[in-house]
Each structure stands twice: as structure tokens, then as C-alpha cells.
Motif scaffolding. Structure first.
Motif, PDB file in Angstrom:
ATOM      1  N   GLY A 148      -5.672   6.159  -0.741  1.00 27.43           N
ATOM      2  CA  GLY A 148      -4.687   6.750  -1.640  1.00 27.43           C
ATOM      3  C   GLY A 148      -4.659   8.259  -1.494  1.00 27.43           C
ATOM      4  N   GLU A 202      -8.415   4.505   4.166  1.00 30.66           N
ATOM      5  CA  GLU A 202      -7.116   4.637   3.482  1.00 30.66           C
ATOM      6  C   GLU A 202      -7.338   4.325   2.004  1.00 30.66           C
ATOM      7  OE1 GLU A 202      -4.335   2.130   5.683  1.00 30.66           O
ATOM      8  OE2 GLU A 202      -5.247   2.812   7.554  1.00 30.66           O
ATOM      9  N   TYR A 253       0.797   4.222  -2.859  1.00 29.35           N
ATOM     10  CA  TYR A 253      -0.308   5.011  -2.300  1.00 29.35           C
ATOM     11  C   TYR A 253      -0.580   6.274  -3.116  1.00 29.35           C
ATOM     12  CZ  TYR A 253      -3.414   6.002   1.647  1.00 29.35           C
ATOM     13  OH  TYR A 253      -4.507   6.198   2.441  1.00 29.35           O
ATOM     14  N   HIS A 254       0.456   6.810  -3.740  1.00 30.75           N
ATOM     15  CA  HIS A 254       0.359   8.082  -4.459  1.00 30.75           C
ATOM     16  C   HIS A 254       0.278   7.855  -5.964  1.00 30.75           C
ATOM     17  CE1 HIS A 254       4.382   6.561  -4.224  1.00 30.75           C
ATOM     18  NE2 HIS A 254       4.726   7.303  -5.259  1.00 30.75           N
ATOM     19  N   GLN A 282       0.836  -1.205   0.000  1.00 28.25           N
ATOM     20  CA  GLN A 282       0.000   0.000   0.000  1.00 28.25           C
ATOM     21  C   GLN A 282       0.871   1.256   0.000  1.00 28.25           C
ATOM     22  OE1 GLN A 282      -3.724   0.542   2.275  1.00 28.25           O
ATOM     23  NE2 GLN A 282      -2.657   2.112   3.462  1.00 28.25           N
ATOM     24  N   GLU A 283       1.851   1.280   0.897  1.00 28.36           N
ATOM     25  CA  GLU A 283       2.702   2.471   1.019  1.00 28.36           C
ATOM     26  C   GLU A 283       3.420   2.775  -0.299  1.00 28.36           C
ATOM     27  OE1 GLU A 283       6.011   2.956   4.212  1.00 28.36           O
ATOM     28  OE2 GLU A 283       6.993   2.798   2.263  1.00 28.36           O
ATOM     29  N   THR A 290      -6.379   2.894  -4.066  1.00 26.88           N
ATOM     30  CA  THR A 290      -6.163   1.956  -2.961  1.00 26.88           C
ATOM     31  C   THR A 290      -7.534   1.659  -2.397  1.00 26.88           C
ATOM     32  OG1 THR A 290      -3.954   2.735  -2.354  1.00 26.88           O
ATOM     33  CG2 THR A 290      -5.248   1.692  -0.616  1.00 26.88           C
TER      34      THR A 290
END
Ligand SMILES: [Zn+2]
Length: 290
Positions: free
Chosen positions: A176, A174, A150-151, A146-147, A184
């Protein structure tokens, strides 16, 4: 090694042909640093010289062979990806350890050192096989994956997981940030979730992926620790449930290739049965290899 043997036995039962790739360490490290802090592989290599010890977290014991094993896991996943991109098989299962989805850009955690799926996603994008959808049904949230994306709007990260639970991330809010907003999707599930809950959540999540993008590659973070017999997961998915999840994914993917990457699963019999069931469900379209 027992986990790998169980996963391989399951893949064989699903009719997957087997190959053991040669690993080009330099090439694999090049791919790893496309998503990870370049200091991570070097730190791990150094730490393994002083092993046995722990690396970054008490969940990550290391031996002198850990660096090579973690590199080989990524190498195996990249080989599977290359096999797919060469048009050799539409569905490939990479039976690897250590797992990857908890590894963040610069930290190892949760038994994970390098993020196998994330490295493959970035490699697929760089070869023009994007956009990429990652579906993670390991019972734990893939905080690292995810991290890392994420962007981004060229990788969709869909996760079904027990929540709240280790590693603590994965709330439904959570979704994105920036360009990655809406790319996300977390579907947090209560303890004890069964086939009906998982299949409903997966169907919903897949619909949302397809609304957001038309993936040219599906990567699956396939953890089987939501199985009812798993000693860690606390969920109630049956072997048949994993087969149905495979079918749902096959229907969503259609003719688009699917690379399945092993994450968790800690009851060996359940792991073998679940891998066989999931891959047979997934193989309803086309054939595969492991
Ligand atoms: Zn897990």
C-alpha cells in the motif's frame, strides 16, 4: 454456465437457500463507476455490439451477451450485499461469472471485466458498512482489487496466491501507499502449496487484518483454483483444506457479516466439492443464503 451450476450445487449442499436477483442495470452501472473509469462500461457495451471479438486482452473473448452477463454478475453481488445489510443473512455466497479480481480501474483482463468485489466494497463503505476487509484466496493475485484500494485505509486487501505467476503482481513488498500503507498484505506462495501452507498463511494474514482494523464487512474473493485437482493452479489444497479455511474465516469474522464472491476454479467436480466444503466451514456461525 457449467461452472455456475457446479458452484450452485456446492452451495446447496452446504445448506444455503437460493435466490436469483432481478438486476437493475442503471443502478448497477452507477455502482460500477464508483470504482471503474466511467468509459469502461461504455467501451464494453460498444465492443459487445461488434462481438464476437476480444476486449482489452486476449484473455477476454466477448460475445454479444458479455456486457449483460458482466453487469448481472455485479448486480448479483450487490444484491447479496443488500441482503446482508438488511440483516437477512450473516453469510451470503454470490455464485457469479465472469469473475472480477483482475479488472483494474480502466482495463479488463484475466477473464474479468468489472471488479465484482471492489464494487461491493465501495458500495458497503458508502452505506456505512466500513471499514471493509477483502480476503482473496484465488490462486492468482487480485491485481485489480489491490490497485483500486492501494492508497486507501478503509479497505484492507489480503491476498494468498501463487507467486511469481499470472498476473505478475503480488510481491510481499507491495503493502500500500500513503494512507493505504499497511492496508495491503500479500502472502506469495510457492507452487505446490498445500493445506498446511495455506492455513498457516491465512491465519497469519487474518491476524494482521485484525491488528490494522475492525472490519464491519468481510468480502471474500473465493477462487477455488488452488485445489489439488485444478488444471491451472498448480497448488495442492484439498477439499478439506477449503473447509478449514472457511472455519478460520468464520472465527475471524465472528458476528460480522461475510459476503463470498466466486472468482476462479476450473475443475468442475473440485469446484462443487470445494464450494460446499468452504461454505460449510464458514457457516459454523449463523446461517447463509446464495
Ligand atoms: Zn484464479
Amino acid at each position: 454456465m457449467a461452472r455456475l451450476e457446479a458452484a450452485l450445487a456446492g452451495a446447496r449442499r452446504a445448506g444455503f437457500a437460493e435466490r436469483t436477483p432481478a438486476v437493475d442495470e442503471e443502478a448497477v452501472l452507477q455502482a460500477i463507476v464508483q470504482v471503474h473509469d466511467p468509459r469502461l462500461p461504455e467501451r464494453l457495451r460498444e465492443a459487445c455490439r461488434r462481438a464476437p471479438s476480444f476486449f482489452d486482452s486476449a484473455d477476454n473473448p466477448i460475445s454479444p451477451g458479455t456486457f449483460a452477463a458482466a453487469v448481472a454478475a455485479v448486480g448479483c453481488v450487490l444484491d447479496g450485499l443488500a441482503h446482508i445489510m438488511a440483516g437477512n443473512a450473516p453469510r451470503v455466497f454470490a455464485a457469479v461469472r465472469p469473475p472480477g479480481h483482475h479488472a483494474t480501474r480502466s482495463q479488463a483482463m484475466g477473464f474479468c471485466f468489472f471488479n465484482n468485489v471492489a464494487v461491493a466494497a465501495e458500495a458497503a463503505l458508502q452505506k456505512g458498512f466500513g471499514p471493509v476487509a477483502i480476503v482473496d484466496f484465488d490462486v492468482h493475485h487480485g491485481n485489480g482489487t489491490q490497485e483500486l484500494f492501494y492508497h486507501r485505509d478503509d479497505v484492507f486487501y489480503l491476498s494468498l496466491h501463487r507467486y511469481p505467476y499470472y498476473p505478475g503482481t503480488g510481491g510481499a513488498d507491495e503493502i500500500g501507499v500513503g494512507r493505504g500503507r499497511g492496508f495491503t498484505r500479500n502472502l506469495p506462495l510457492a507452487p505446490g502449496a498445500d493445506d498446511e501452507v495455506y492455513l498457516g498463511a491465512l491465519a497469519l494474514g487474518l491476524e494482521e487484518v485484525m491488528r490494522a482494523m475492525s472490519p464491519h464487512m468481510w468480502l471474500i474473493s473465493a477462487g477455488f483454483d488452488a485445489h489439488e485437482l485444478d488444471p491451472l493452479g498448480g497448488m495442492a489444497v484439498t477439499t478439506e483444506g477449503f473447509q478449514k479455511m472457511g472455519k478460520l474465516l468464520a472465527q475471524a469474522a465472528g458476528s460480522v457479516p461475510v459476503l463470498v464472491v466466486l472468482e476462479g476454479g476450473y475443475n468442475l467436480d473440485a469446484l462443487k466439492e470445494s464450494v460446499a466444503a468452504f461454505l460449510s466451514g464458514l457457516s459454523q456461525v449463523g446461517s447463509g443464503s446464495s
